[in-house]
Design a protein around this motif. Structure first.
Motif, PDB file in Angstrom:
ATOM      1  N   TYR A 158       0.860  -1.180   0.000  1.00 39.89           N
ATOM      2  CA  TYR A 158       0.000   0.000   0.000  1.00 39.89           C
ATOM      3  C   TYR A 158       0.897   1.231   0.000  1.00 39.89           C
ATOM      4  O   TYR A 158       1.634   1.458   0.954  1.00 39.89           O
ATOM      5  N   ASN A 159       0.856   1.978  -1.078  1.00 38.82           N
ATOM      6  CA  ASN A 159       1.700   3.180  -1.235  1.00 38.82           C
ATOM      7  C   ASN A 159       3.168   2.873  -0.920  1.00 38.82           C
ATOM      8  O   ASN A 159       3.769   3.499  -0.050  1.00 38.82           O
TER       9      ASN A 159
ATOM     10  N   SER B  49      -3.367   1.237  -3.839  1.00 38.11           N
ATOM     11  CA  SER B  49      -2.417   2.324  -3.580  1.00 38.11           C
ATOM     12  C   SER B  49      -2.781   3.558  -4.389  1.00 38.11           C
ATOM     13  O   SER B  49      -3.300   3.465  -5.490  1.00 38.11           O
TER      14      SER B  49
ATOM     15  N   HIS C  22       2.278   2.544   7.600  1.00 40.89           N
ATOM     16  CA  HIS C  22       0.871   2.819   7.307  1.00 40.89           C
ATOM     17  C   HIS C  22       0.004   2.357   8.456  1.00 40.89           C
ATOM     18  O   HIS C  22      -1.187   2.182   8.302  1.00 40.89           O
TER      19      HIS C  22
END
Ligand code: UDP
Ligand code: MG
Length: 324
Positions: A12-13, A51, A213
């Motif tokens: 994620y990102n 993302s 995150h």
């Protein structure tokens, strides 16, 4: 025949860290294959968890450059646990063993050797356990340890200091696919499937790039999910606590009655206020805990899909057969 491994990496990102860690995962697969522990068609499966940065483009490019990389993309961000689940469910039909690991290089990939060895020795699940938490902040370390202790107190079977770095065989995953709950706390659910398991210790480093995150809010949500999806003990504790409070109240009533009979009753404002505040506080907390469970029941009854894969860097068997 050598087992086929899939390393599952939720992302994620992670545009900053993927270019650094992807070659490490690929290198590990080659190394294990050269040592003759896994088959040469083992793969790294990235799960893009909706993302917002260029993570998916990076995964696509990686998969074009090297066939060891595969990628699937969730239709939107669903959180770490759902991303891992999507990867596991996708991989269970593609390989013999899976290892899930974070994208940020915090978990020592060299522990995979010992994990695969344990599998070859007959274990179906191998939990990666942190040998120390030196790289964590004092706050994260103490809250995490308190949480594990609390979970054990509540009767949930969790492996101490184990996060989501673990080997699971496809055989266990086939059984795990029958666990249909939408409130996911994988590290508590996997032990429920059973089968022979063991642990492998590893040290956890700092993130190689990018930032975490998992802010406090997400950590708390995961903790509450963990507790309420594994244990109904909080509901029983409310009961016990209710009985204790009722007992104290009974004594309070007697005392009030006796003082009134003796004619010593005064305004009694302070004691009254304290009792009302205390009892209403207890009631609200209890309602909150019950509400948490009702909320879970509500979500479970909907039976919504736990993940939706919108794109793949490869075609599935079904798609292939439809084309021909
Ligand atoms: N992650 C994810 N979806 C999210 C949040 C995180 O797939 O909504 C992934 C993230 O890319 C990483 C892993 O989960 O691979 C662990 O996240 P992170 O390193 O940020 O957490 P921490 O190690 O700080 O607990
Ligand atoms: Mg991390």
């Amino acid at each position: 025949m050598l087992p086929k491994l899939t390393i599952i990496v939720p992302c994620y990102n992670e545009e900053e860290v993927l270019p650094v860690t992807a070659p490490l995962f690929a290198g590990k697969i080659r190394e294990l294959a050269e040592k003759g522990k896994i088959s040469t068609d083992s793969r790294v499966l990235f799960v893009n968890d909706g993302s917002r940065d260029s993570t998916w483009e990076i995964i696509r490019k990686l998969s074009e450059q090297d066939e060891v990389f595969l990628g699937i993309s969730q239709s939107r961000n669903r959180g770490h646990q759902n991303a891992v689940l999507a990867g596991l469910m996708e991989a269970k039909d593609l390989c013999d063993i899976t290892i899930s690991i974070d994208a940020d290089g915090q978990d020592d990939i060299n522990a995979m050797d010992a994990m695969v060895d344990a599998y070859l020795d007959g274990c179906e699940v191998v939990y990666g356990v942190r040998s120390s938490r030196e790289t964590d902040t004092f706050f994260k370390r103490s809250t995490a340890q308190g949480f594990y202790k609390f979970l054990q107190f509540l009767g949930a079977d969790v492996v101490y200091n184990h996060a989501d770095y673990r080997l699971i065989s496809a055989r266990v995953l086939q059984e795990f696919a029958n666990f249909r709950e939408v409130n996911l706390f994988l590290r508590g659910l996997v032990p429920l499937v059973g089968f022979k398991s063991t642990t492998v210790e590893y040290s956890r480093q700092e993130r190689m790039a990018g930032s975490s995150h998992y802010p406090l809010k997400k950590m708390l949500a995961l903790a509450i999910d963990g507790i309420t999806s594994l244990s109904v003990k909080p509901l029983q504790l409310i009961m016990s606590f209710g009985i204790i409070v009722a007992g104290i109240s009974f004594i309070g009533c007697l005392w009030a009655l006796i003082t009134a009979i003796c004619g010593k009753a005064v305004a009694g404002w302070a004691s009254m206020t304290c009792i009302i505040c205390f009892v209403s506080g207890v009631q609200l907390i209890s309602l909150g805990i019950i509400g948490e469970y009702i909320g879970k029941i509500y979500l479970e009854t909907k039976q919504r899909p736990r993940y939706i894969i919108s794109e793949r860097t490869y075609s599935t068997e079904k798609e292939k057969s439809e084309r021909t």
